[in-house]
Enzyme design. Structure first.
Site, PDB file in Angstrom:
ATOM      1  N   LYS A  70      48.579  37.410  27.339  1.00 57.96           N
ATOM      2  CA  LYS A  70      47.874  38.283  28.381  1.00 57.96           C
ATOM      3  C   LYS A  70      47.586  37.429  29.607  1.00 57.96           C
ATOM      4  CE  LYS A  70      44.153  41.464  28.971  1.00 57.96           C
ATOM      5  NZ  LYS A  70      43.646  42.716  28.332  1.00 57.96           N
ATOM      6  N   LYS A  79      42.302  39.941  20.211  1.00 65.16           N
ATOM      7  CA  LYS A  79      42.304  39.539  21.557  1.00 65.16           C
ATOM      8  C   LYS A  79      41.281  38.458  21.579  1.00 65.16           C
ATOM      9  CE  LYS A  79      40.130  40.304  25.621  1.00 65.16           C
ATOM     10  NZ  LYS A  79      39.362  41.175  26.583  1.00 65.16           N
ATOM     11  N   GLU A  99      42.604  33.459  31.079  1.00 66.15           N
ATOM     12  CA  GLU A  99      42.555  34.168  32.270  1.00 66.15           C
ATOM     13  C   GLU A  99      42.412  33.276  33.221  1.00 66.15           C
ATOM     14  OE1 GLU A  99      40.131  37.737  32.515  1.00 66.15           O
ATOM     15  OE2 GLU A  99      40.220  37.807  34.975  1.00 66.15           O
ATOM     16  N   ARG A 107      29.633  49.398  32.742  1.00 66.92           N
ATOM     17  CA  ARG A 107      30.612  50.615  33.509  1.00 66.92           C
ATOM     18  C   ARG A 107      29.991  51.997  33.307  1.00 66.92           C
ATOM     19  NH1 ARG A 107      34.499  47.359  33.670  1.00 66.92           N
ATOM     20  NH2 ARG A 107      36.104  46.998  32.220  1.00 66.92           N
ATOM     21  N   ASP A 121      37.949  47.071  25.387  1.00 64.43           N
ATOM     22  CA  ASP A 121      37.137  46.380  24.376  1.00 64.43           C
ATOM     23  C   ASP A 121      35.932  45.605  24.962  1.00 64.43           C
ATOM     24  OD1 ASP A 121      38.838  44.916  25.816  1.00 64.43           O
ATOM     25  OD2 ASP A 121      38.416  43.107  24.983  1.00 64.43           O
ATOM     26  N   SER A 160      44.638  43.122  34.518  1.00 64.74           N
ATOM     27  CA  SER A 160      44.741  43.463  36.033  1.00 64.74           C
ATOM     28  C   SER A 160      43.664  42.492  36.884  1.00 64.74           C
ATOM     29  CB  SER A 160      44.098  44.907  36.197  1.00 64.74           C
ATOM     30  OG  SER A 160      43.014  45.123  35.437  1.00 64.74           O
ATOM     31  N   GLY A 161      42.718  42.034  36.303  1.00 63.59           N
ATOM     32  CA  GLY A 161      41.643  41.025  36.793  1.00 63.59           C
ATOM     33  C   GLY A 161      41.290  41.177  38.193  1.00 63.59           C
ATOM     34  N   GLY A 162      40.914  42.685  38.443  1.00 59.67           N
ATOM     35  CA  GLY A 162      40.034  42.888  39.744  1.00 59.67           C
ATOM     36  C   GLY A 162      40.996  43.433  40.818  1.00 59.67           C
ATOM     37  N   SER A 200      48.160  45.327  29.994  1.00 54.83           N
ATOM     38  CA  SER A 200      47.118  45.457  28.970  1.00 54.83           C
ATOM     39  C   SER A 200      45.674  45.419  29.909  1.00 54.83           C
ATOM     40  CB  SER A 200      46.972  44.051  27.955  1.00 54.83           C
ATOM     41  OG  SER A 200      45.748  44.264  27.527  1.00 54.83           O
ATOM     42  N   TYR A 207      33.370  39.496  30.299  1.00 51.47           N
ATOM     43  CA  TYR A 207      33.996  40.823  29.698  1.00 51.47           C
ATOM     44  C   TYR A 207      33.050  41.307  28.408  1.00 51.47           C
ATOM     45  CZ  TYR A 207      37.383  44.361  29.238  1.00 51.47           C
ATOM     46  OH  TYR A 207      37.940  45.413  29.097  1.00 51.47           O
ATOM     47  N   GLU A 236      45.170  34.842  25.788  1.00 50.93           N
ATOM     48  CA  GLU A 236      44.772  35.200  27.069  1.00 50.93           C
ATOM     49  C   GLU A 236      43.708  34.023  27.891  1.00 50.93           C
ATOM     50  OE1 GLU A 236      42.291  38.679  27.084  1.00 50.93           O
ATOM     51  OE2 GLU A 236      42.263  38.847  29.588  1.00 50.93           O
TER      52      GLU A 236
HETATM   53  P1  13P Z   1      41.070  43.649  33.067  1.00 51.59           P
HETATM   54  O1  13P Z   1      42.354  44.503  33.156  1.00 51.59           O
HETATM   55  O2  13P Z   1      39.898  44.443  33.742  1.00 51.59           O
HETATM   56  O3  13P Z   1      41.180  42.254  34.132  1.00 51.59           O
HETATM   57  O4  13P Z   1      40.818  43.224  31.754  1.00 51.59           O
HETATM   58  C1  13P Z   1      40.863  42.007  31.190  1.00 51.59           C
HETATM   59  C2  13P Z   1      40.697  41.991  29.758  1.00 51.59           C
HETATM   60  O5  13P Z   1      40.542  41.020  29.046  1.00 51.59           O
HETATM   61  C3  13P Z   1      40.672  43.296  28.877  1.00 51.59           C
HETATM   62  O6  13P Z   1      40.845  43.179  27.660  1.00 51.59           O
END
Ligand code: 13P
Length: 398
Positions: free
Chosen positions: A267, A185, A227, A82, A73, A309-311, A336, A398, A225
């Site tokens: 998440k 999300k 984060e 990317r 997303d 995954s956060g990096g 996710s 993001y 989420e």
């Molecule tokens: P990552 O797994 O790259 O940290 O992605 C975070 C995210 O919120 C993607 O929807």
């Protein structure tokens, strides 16, 4: 106590009314959040009845054994980064080609239960004219949609941010549902080195709760989420302390907003040391801390915990997930991931048509590895060196 129960029952009965018409044309019963009389001591507010069962079913489908979410997303700006990393221009055609590669990967539905899309992709078709959404549902993958409008500076805070997107969210989520999305999300962030201030934590938790209530009212399962960014030199104990505070407040406001816990997904970030911390944590330590957080803060009514995954490197994210699934817990503990599923795919593809199939095989390889990790059966043996490279970037958006 008995008096309170009676007065809340009365409040409920008298506030039931014929409410909105859903998009299929059915009239649904709706119970108003407003107390029936000023004298009521307790008012039980109930979510719109129309989608209740469907929300629970959608959440369970996404949280099904051996499967997790492909986060694809990226906003157009992030997707541009990317594409730039493999030398491609950020055009709609290139974004379409990349997303088409992902959603048309045959066999993906065995490991992937949901895919989060950016708005452009929700309304986009493949070059053969098939809707991206149909390409997903054919493989039993539930389409989801990023609904937040990104981060902006939070005035009055310690250089922290807040997440925009509540204005017009009800009509946007209703339109996304019609277009085929079944979950949503909203990503907000918390920075440990910048505080986090009480204000930033409250703002993040309140925004998530309002978004979750609005999404459920319109048939979308909200992914919640907050984060907690990897940025910082702090140790793992500090991350746990902050995460406990953030999740306590988030669940408090989710409850205050009458969100149905059985119809949400979380998440979270895994509980790890900051990216700049000299002490690194093993997968077993990450699992121990993260499960401690979940057990202390997350009710078992929540069906799925889908980590970001956060990096972390692809392999690290998979190993940590695998370590969490070594013993039973009350939830479906899964993934996710965006970066930890897409990194090798992008590098394999490089924008070349002849690399589409090898890139799809790379996606299947990562998806299968994480599927095994969801079942606690993954081993990193034979993983490529590329998949072990960390992807942390300071101030990642993001
Ligand atoms: P990552 O797994 O790259 O940290 O992605 C975070 C995210 O919120 C993607 O929807």
């Amino acid at each position: 106590m008995a008096m309170m129960a009676v007065s809340s029952n009365l409040a409920l009965k008298s506030s039931v009314s014929l409410g909105k018409t859903d998009f299929m044309g059915k009239t649904v019963l709706r119970q108003s959040a407003a107390p029936a009389s000023a004298k009521s001591t307790v008012s039980l507010a109930v979510r719109a009845a129309g989608y209740e069962e469907e929300l629970v079913k959608t959440a369970k489908t996404i949280a099904s054994p051996g499967r997790g979410i492909l986060a694809m997303d990226e906003s157009n700006a992030t997707c541009g980064l990317r594409l730039a990393s493999i030398g491609l221009e950020n055009t709609e055609a290139n974004r379409q080609a990349y997303r088409q590669l992902l959603v048309t990967t045959r066999g993906l539905g065995e490991y992937i239960s949901g895919a989060i899309l950016f708005e452009e992709t929700l309304y986009q078709s493949t070059t053969d004219g098939k809707k991206m959404v149909d390409a997903l549902t054919e493989q039993n993958i539930v389409p989801g949609i990023k609904v937040d409008k990104g981060l902006v500076p939070l005035a009055g805070s310690n250089n922290e941010s807040w997440c925009q997107g509540l204005d017009g969210l009800a009509s946007r989520t209703a339109a996304y549902y019609k277009q085929g999305a079944r979950f949503a999300k909203w990503r907000t962030v918390i920075s440990i080195p910048n505080g986090p201030s009480d204000l930033a934590v409250t703002e993040a938790a309140w925004g998530l709760a309002r978004y979750a209530a609005i999404s459920q009212d319109n048939g979308l399962v909200p992914i919640v989420e907050p984060e907690i960014l990897l940025d910082g030199e702090h140790g793992i104990d500090r991350t746990l302390e902050v995460a406990e505070k953030v999740w306590a407040r988030t669940f408090y406001f989710l409850a205050e907003n009458n969100v149905t816990f059985e119809g949400i997904l979380l998440k979270p970030s895994m509980v790890t040391p900051g990216a700049g911390c000299k002490d690194k944590a093993t997968p077993e330590e990450v699992a121990k801390y993260t499960l401690t957080l979940l057990k202390r803060r997350v009710p078992p009514a929540v069906p799925g915990i889908m980590f970001l995954s956060g990096g972390q490197s692809e392999v690290e994210a998979t190993l940590n997930l695998n370590a969490m699934n070594q013993s039973p817990n009350p939830w479906h503990v899964s993934f996710s991931y965006a970066r930890a599923l897409q990194n090798t795919v992008l590098k394999t593809w490089k924008g070349q048509p002849e690399n589409v199939v090898p890139a799809q095989i790379a996606l299947l390889t990562r998806a299968r590895a994480n599927s095994l990790a969801q079942l606690g059966k993954y081993s990193a043996e034979g993983e490529a060196e590329e998949a072990k490279k960390g992807m942390f970037q300071a101030n990642y958006s993001y």
